[in-house]
Scaffold this motif. Structure first.
Motif, PDB file in Angstrom:
ATOM      1  N   PRO A   1      44.368  53.023 -59.337  1.00 51.00           N
ATOM      2  CA  PRO A   1      45.629  52.429 -59.810  1.00 51.00           C
ATOM      3  C   PRO A   1      45.880  51.038 -59.237  1.00 51.00           C
ATOM      4  N   LEU A   2      45.465  50.809 -58.010  1.00 50.10           N
ATOM      5  CA  LEU A   2      45.745  49.508 -57.405  1.00 50.10           C
ATOM      6  C   LEU A   2      44.942  48.385 -58.071  1.00 50.10           C
TER       7      LEU A   2
ATOM      8  N   LEU B   1      46.430  47.783 -61.458  1.00 47.59           N
ATOM      9  CA  LEU B   1      47.670  47.016 -61.305  1.00 47.59           C
ATOM     10  C   LEU B   1      47.371  45.541 -61.057  1.00 47.59           C
TER      11      LEU B   1
ATOM     12  N   ALA C   1      44.792  47.037 -52.475  1.00 46.56           N
ATOM     13  CA  ALA C   1      46.188  46.707 -52.176  1.00 46.56           C
ATOM     14  C   ALA C   1      46.317  45.215 -51.875  1.00 46.56           C
TER      15      ALA C   1
ATOM     16  N   VAL D   1      46.381  43.390 -55.069  1.00 48.28           N
ATOM     17  CA  VAL D   1      47.706  43.439 -55.704  1.00 48.28           C
ATOM     18  C   VAL D   1      48.602  42.368 -55.098  1.00 48.28           C
ATOM     19  N   LEU D   2      48.612  42.319 -53.787  1.00 48.42           N
ATOM     20  CA  LEU D   2      49.457  41.366 -53.076  1.00 48.42           C
ATOM     21  C   LEU D   2      49.089  39.933 -53.467  1.00 48.42           C
TER      22      LEU D   2
ATOM     23  N   LEU E   1      54.317  47.628 -64.513  1.00 51.65           N
ATOM     24  CA  LEU E   1      54.196  48.971 -63.920  1.00 51.65           C
ATOM     25  C   LEU E   1      53.926  50.012 -64.998  1.00 51.65           C
ATOM     26  N   LYS E   2      54.618  49.873 -66.136  1.00 57.33           N
ATOM     27  CA  LYS E   2      54.451  50.864 -67.192  1.00 57.33           C
ATOM     28  C   LYS E   2      53.006  50.874 -67.697  1.00 57.33           C
TER      29      LYS E   2
ATOM     30  N   THR F   1      50.357  49.955 -66.091  1.00 59.80           N
ATOM     31  CA  THR F   1      49.510  50.540 -65.044  1.00 59.80           C
ATOM     32  C   THR F   1      49.608  52.057 -65.064  1.00 59.80           C
ATOM     33  N   ILE F   2      50.831  52.556 -65.185  1.00 54.80           N
ATOM     34  CA  ILE F   2      51.044  54.006 -65.160  1.00 54.80           C
ATOM     35  C   ILE F   2      50.364  54.667 -66.350  1.00 54.80           C
TER      36      ILE F   2
ATOM     37  N   ILE G   1      47.692  53.621 -68.036  1.00 51.80           N
ATOM     38  CA  ILE G   1      46.227  53.634 -67.902  1.00 51.80           C
ATOM     39  C   ILE G   1      45.794  54.595 -66.790  1.00 51.80           C
ATOM     40  N   THR G   2      46.466  54.503 -65.627  1.00 48.40           N
ATOM     41  CA  THR G   2      45.975  55.313 -64.512  1.00 48.40           C
ATOM     42  C   THR G   2      46.366  56.776 -64.652  1.00 48.40           C
TER      43      THR G   2
ATOM     44  N   LEU H   1      58.900  57.506 -65.454  1.00 44.96           N
ATOM     45  CA  LEU H   1      58.437  56.140 -65.205  1.00 44.96           C
ATOM     46  C   LEU H   1      59.014  55.596 -63.902  1.00 44.96           C
TER      47      LEU H   1
ATOM     48  N   SER I   1      56.807  54.582 -60.754  1.00 49.95           N
ATOM     49  CA  SER I   1      56.850  53.186 -60.301  1.00 49.95           C
ATOM     50  C   SER I   1      57.166  53.113 -58.814  1.00 49.95           C
TER      51      SER I   1
ATOM     52  N   LEU J   1      54.149  54.140 -56.912  1.00 49.27           N
ATOM     53  CA  LEU J   1      53.085  53.131 -56.975  1.00 49.27           C
ATOM     54  C   LEU J   1      53.381  51.991 -55.998  1.00 49.27           C
TER      55      LEU J   1
ATOM     56  N   VAL K   1      51.299  50.842 -52.557  1.00 50.65           N
ATOM     57  CA  VAL K   1      50.819  49.482 -52.271  1.00 50.65           C
ATOM     58  C   VAL K   1      51.296  49.066 -50.881  1.00 50.65           C
TER      59      VAL K   1
ATOM     60  N   SER L   1      49.531  50.952 -48.051  1.00 48.60           N
ATOM     61  CA  SER L   1      48.133  50.551 -47.855  1.00 48.60           C
ATOM     62  C   SER L   1      48.061  49.223 -47.126  1.00 48.60           C
ATOM     63  N   ILE L   2      48.949  48.314 -47.490  1.00 43.15           N
ATOM     64  CA  ILE L   2      48.947  47.018 -46.805  1.00 43.15           C
ATOM     65  C   ILE L   2      49.411  47.196 -45.358  1.00 43.15           C
TER      66      ILE L   2
ATOM     67  N   PHE M   1      52.001  60.951 -57.898  1.00 46.11           N
ATOM     68  CA  PHE M   1      51.922  59.835 -58.842  1.00 46.11           C
ATOM     69  C   PHE M   1      50.995  60.196 -60.009  1.00 46.11           C
TER      70      PHE M   1
ATOM     71  N   SER N   1      52.433  60.623 -63.727  1.00 41.08           N
ATOM     72  CA  SER N   1      51.977  59.670 -64.742  1.00 41.08           C
ATOM     73  C   SER N   1      51.255  60.394 -65.867  1.00 41.08           C
TER      74      SER N   1
END
Ligand code: NA
Ligand code: NA
Lengths: 312, 431, 161
Positions: free
Chosen positions: B65-66, B69, B248, B251-252, B273-274, B276-277, B279-280, C13, C17, C20, C24, C27-28, C55, C59
């Motif tokens: 997902p990351l 995204l 991650a 993404v940043l 976000l939608k 991404t959600i 697809i993943t 959703l 979101s 998600l 992120v 993880s950072i 998640f 999803s």
């Protein structure tokens, strides 16, 4: 085929490769069971994590999709807090003490039968080595040498606290990344039994191996409880005996493997093996012992172990 | 027994797919039905339900997902255009320069965005109109775009390679990423070579190069985008962070870049976000269903049985690989890449291992072979999107695609029979 | 009914979101914790994994509502409209069967089985993690019934990665 009609097949899952000592000992277990039961019971082994990770195969044993499984005691912590006692550093001063405790019925009855309500029981344990500290390029003989040492730990609170208590900096990371992490200097040290040096090639990047022996975490051999209870008494005895005998058999296989791999690490990889005085290390982790003896989840097993150690 | 259970598994799976059930549902239902033939109802049910959860319980899987995204943020962030200009500077003096630019653009943008679909759409939209102005045939432009779009699936970062890493039992993502460079770039080069001759035949023009000042500006503005690759892949390969953490970071970084380039707005975020959600959610559910599928197969001992029967047809590694490639190419015509990687890895990997093949090399053959299906009918995402954005019908573009298809298959044979093409870089970095 | 679907869509959703974004950030944080702050955070990885499970399943449920799970439709499209419709209804029934028997019923059985189990690093009850399966099963059932009532049909295959 010459298969005995009506022979019962028990499914056994584990996560090691075909040449790993514990696989060899599990094959021996299967041979013993088949021999003792005159072919009434056959053991089918699923090696190599074919059926999943240790947590997954423990769950398969709970539901009864598999009958037997070999999983690390640390994987069982999540199911029964008693098993977390093996993570407590220096709960056994050395392997002899460990063996003595693990052959004490007060301890094993508690440990093995506790999980019956969850769907599985313990049958026996297998030696999975003593965990020692190894570093990229620093000799560690005493607590002051640990200062600032970045050590990879297993993802458990006890392991983190242990390294902190010893003065190092614990770093959580997946085991598969340890090699590159030591090589690139992201961490200075890791801890495991001798087979990590050759089996995972860590000896190529870590040149000092200190015999700290801080943890002895065995592999546990578990069985689906219903399946066991449905067996005839005679068959139950056979399973238990074969399990015990395979544990004894395993000691030799394990010792031989460790010896061979230590030689390889020493001669071909240039790893220095260093004996250390454990007493300052033992002293440093005493606060953790207090935590365990005061925690209601672990107090009883901790006490049983202390008593078993004193037994003559 | 194993024959009956195995037949239940495959026949029900194929029937379910034929009636148009979602592939994940077909996988789950056929697996559970098969379990019922060998286990008590209750045990089969609990075991299956558990595996549907533990099948996602993996930290590396979060990288998927990351990276998706990050790719979607990039796609919205004005990065594609800068990379196209950069590609033009690189290959602008070749015959059919705009087509060459399209191929290189796909390699660069696809590499970052990690999606053949996003890449084919972005490049097609930018390059299509430019090419038409210079008199390129629509079908020619579409073919180049479609044939080069899947390169981003092989050139890292790559979700396909992460999926393979997961299903193969934890093959190093860093090693797979490094392994992907040479095969992925060879794929792109093969497309460029074919485009070279086609463009010469059609006498398509060579565009003039911009002046040196513009060139420097173009390179300068592409550097921040390209630098993403350096940070993410460099960090993963050096062991500074894991594939997941690298994702991650991607993404940043892409968020920062999108804010600077295009002023990414708060209102864009829900849409990102939608997407991404959607697809993943689809991919993760497929992965976890496949975890169940492969548990059932192992439980029955099917991989061993399949492997034995394959080995009874041929005892040579070459024979096995040729059979495998043929099956992969056929399956790739109608199966999407992710489900195909999930289905075929547990079947073929054990055989490859009996030949002592490196799982990284094997994974590269498998993923490369299946990615070719991305450009073939009847089901090919790069084909669909590439044809749509070029405004041509799928039937029209099939013939122009054939020479590219042939060239890419030749590259696949090289990748298969010269392990060093995959293993040289991982070995170089000690992965 | 459509209003209910919109509501469920928005709910799933939003939850996905939030998860998600949280993943992120975590993880950072993990990278920072390791290099900048020198802390081992063994709980972070476990927590993130559990968020990923929630998640993924939430999803996936949402994607059922959007009818965007990959299917192979080129063969089905060769049939008459009527046949296609009955294939679609059959598929819907099968989805409901999987969701109710496996995800909801099987999922609840697993939640009960794992009720005593705790996660190693964080101590989160595993039952909470496993609860995601029956819950998502319910959403899948809801979406599928909604689709049947509003006579929705899966469109051209959606293109994946
Ligand atoms: Na890529
Ligand atoms: Na295709």
């Amino acid at each position: 085929a010459a298969e005995k009609s009506g022979a019962m097949e028990l499914k056994l899952a584990h996560n090691q490769t075909l040449d790993h000592p514990v696989h060899i000992s599990l094959v021996e277990f299967g041979r013993l069971v088949e021999e003792k039961s005159n072919g009434d019971i056959k053991i089918r082994i699923y090696p190599n994590a074919q059926l999943g990770s240790e947590r997954e195969v423990t769950e398969l044993t709970q539901t009864g999709a598999v009958d037997l499984a070999k999983v690390s005691a640390s994987a069982l912590e999540a199911f029964e807090s008693d098993y977390s006692i093996f993570s407590l550093p220096y709960v056994f001063e050395d392997y002899d003490m460990f063996e003595k405790v693990m052959n004490n019925e007060n301890v094993t009855d508690k440990l093995y039968n506790q999980t019956e309500g969850m769907g599985f029981i313990g049958l026996t344990y297998y030696n999975a080595g003593e965990r020692h500290l190894y570093t990229k390029n620093r000799e560690v003989n005493d607590i002051p040498d640990m200062k600032g040492l970045k050590v990879r730990v297993q993802p458990s609170q006890t392991s983190v606290q242990m390294i902190e208590a010893l003065g190092g900096i614990p770093t959580a990371m997946a085991y598969g990344e340890v090699y590159t992490a030591i090589q690139s200097g992201v961490i200075d040290a890791a801890e495991n039994n001798e087979t990590a040096l050759v089996g995972n090639n860590h000896g190529e990047v870590a040149k000092y191996y200190m015999y700290t022996g801080h943890q002895i975490v065995p592999d546990m051999f578990i069985m689906n409880a219903n399946r066991f209870n449905q067996l005839s008494e005679e068959h139950q005895e056979i399973i238990k005996e074969a399990a015990k005998e395979s544990t004894v058999f395993h000691e030799d296989v394990w010792a031989k493997t460790v010896q061979e791999q230590t030689e390889t690490a020493k001669n071909e990889m240039g790893v220095n093996f260093i004996d250390v005085d454990k007493s300052p290390f033992i002293e440093a982790v005493q606060p953790l012992h207090e935590n365990y003896s005061n925690n209601e989840n672990t107090a009883e097993i901790y006490q049983l172990i202390q008593e078993a150690k004193k037994d003559e | 027994m194993i024959a009956i259970a195995g037949s239940v598994l495959f026949i029900s799976f194929i029937l379910l797919m034929l009636i148009g059930a979602p592939i994940a549902v077909a996988i789950i239902l056929s697996s559970v039905l098969t379990f019922f033939t060998v286990l008590p109802f209750d045990v089969a049910l609990m075991t299956s339900a558990q595996r549907m959860i533990t099948g996602i319980d993996n930290f590396t899987m979060l990288a998927i997902p990351l990276f998706v995204l990050a790719g979607i943020i990039m796609n919205n962030g004005g990065i594609a255009f800068r990379l196209v200009n950069f590609a033009k500077v690189l290959v602008g003096k070749l015959p059919g320069s705009l087509a060459q630019t399209n191929a290189v653009g796909n390699m660069l943008f696809g590499s970052i965005a990690g999606s053949s679909v996003a890449s084919a759409a972005a490049m097609g939209r930018i390059m299509g109109p430019m090419q038409q102005k210079q008199g390129y045939k629509k079908t020619f432009s579409a073919a180049v775009n479609i044939a080069s779009a899947p390169t981003g699936l092989i050139i890292p970062p790559s979700s396909v390679l992460i999926v393979y890493s997961l299903v193969s039992g934890g093959t190093s993502v860093a090693a797979l990423f490094m392994a992907g460079y040479i095969p992925g770039i060879l794929w792109g080069l093969a497309v460029m070579v074919v485009a070279f001759f086609m463009a010469k035949k059609e006498k398509y023009p060579v565009s003039p190069l911009p002046n040196i000042k513009d060139i420097l500006y173009i390179i300068g503005s592409a550097i921040p985008s390209l630098f993403l690759i350096v940070i993410v892949i460099g960090g993963i390969v050096a062991g500074i962070f894991t594939a997941t953490e690298g994702a991650a970071v991607a993404v940043l970084y892409s968020t920062l870049l999108a804010i600077i380039y295009k002023g990414l707005k708060w209102k864009d975020i829900p849409g990102i976000l939608k997407e991404t959600i959607e697809i993943t959610g689809m991919i993760l559910f497929l992965i976890t269903s496949s975890a169940l599928f492969s548990l059932v197969m192992s439980y029955l001992g099917l991989p061993a049985a399949i492997s034995e029967s394959l080995l009874s047809i041929t005892e040579s590694q070459t024979g096995f690989l040729l059979i495998m490639i043929t099956i992969l190419l056929l399956a790739g015509t109608f199966l999407d890449i992710t489900p195909a990687v999930l289905i075929f890895t547990p079947i073929f990997l054990p055989v490859a291992q009996t030949f002592g093949m490196d799982p990284v090399h094997f994974g590269m053959i498998l993923c490369f072979g299946l990615c070719i299906g991305n450009m073939t009918p009847p089901v090919g995402s790069a084909l669909f999107v590439g044809a749509t954005v070029a405004n041509v019908r799928i039937e029209q573009v099939i013939r122009p695609l054939l020479p590219y298809f042939a060239a890419v298959i030749i590259v696949l044979l090289f990748v298969t029979f010269f392990p060093q093409l995959s293993l040289f870089l991982p070995n170089l970095f000690n992965l | 009914m459509n209003k209910a679907k919109k509501w469920v869509d928005t709910f799933l959703l939003s939850l996905s979101s939030i998860l998600l974004i949280a993943m992120v950030v975590l993880s950072i944080w993990q990278v920072l914790a390791r290099y900048v702050l020198n802390i081992a955070s063994p709980g972070t990885e476990e927590l993130t994994r559990f968020m990923l499970i929630w998640f993924g399943l939430i999803s996936a449920a949402y994607v059922f509502g959007a009818k965007k799970h990959i299917a192979i439709l080129f063969l089905r499209e060769k049939f008459s409209w009527k046949t296609q419709l009955s294939q679609e209804r059959l598929t819907d029934m099968l989805v409901i069967l999987v969701a109710s028997v496996l995800m909801v019923f099987g999922g609840i059985r697993v939640v009960i089985l794992t009720s005593a189990q705790m996660a190693a690093a964080t101590g989160i009850p595993m039952a909470f993690v496993y609860l995601s399966l029956p819950l998502c099963g319910l959403f899948v059932i809801f979406y599928t019934i909604h689709g049947m009532l509003t006579n929705k049909i899966t469109g051209k295959e959606e293109v994946g990665v």
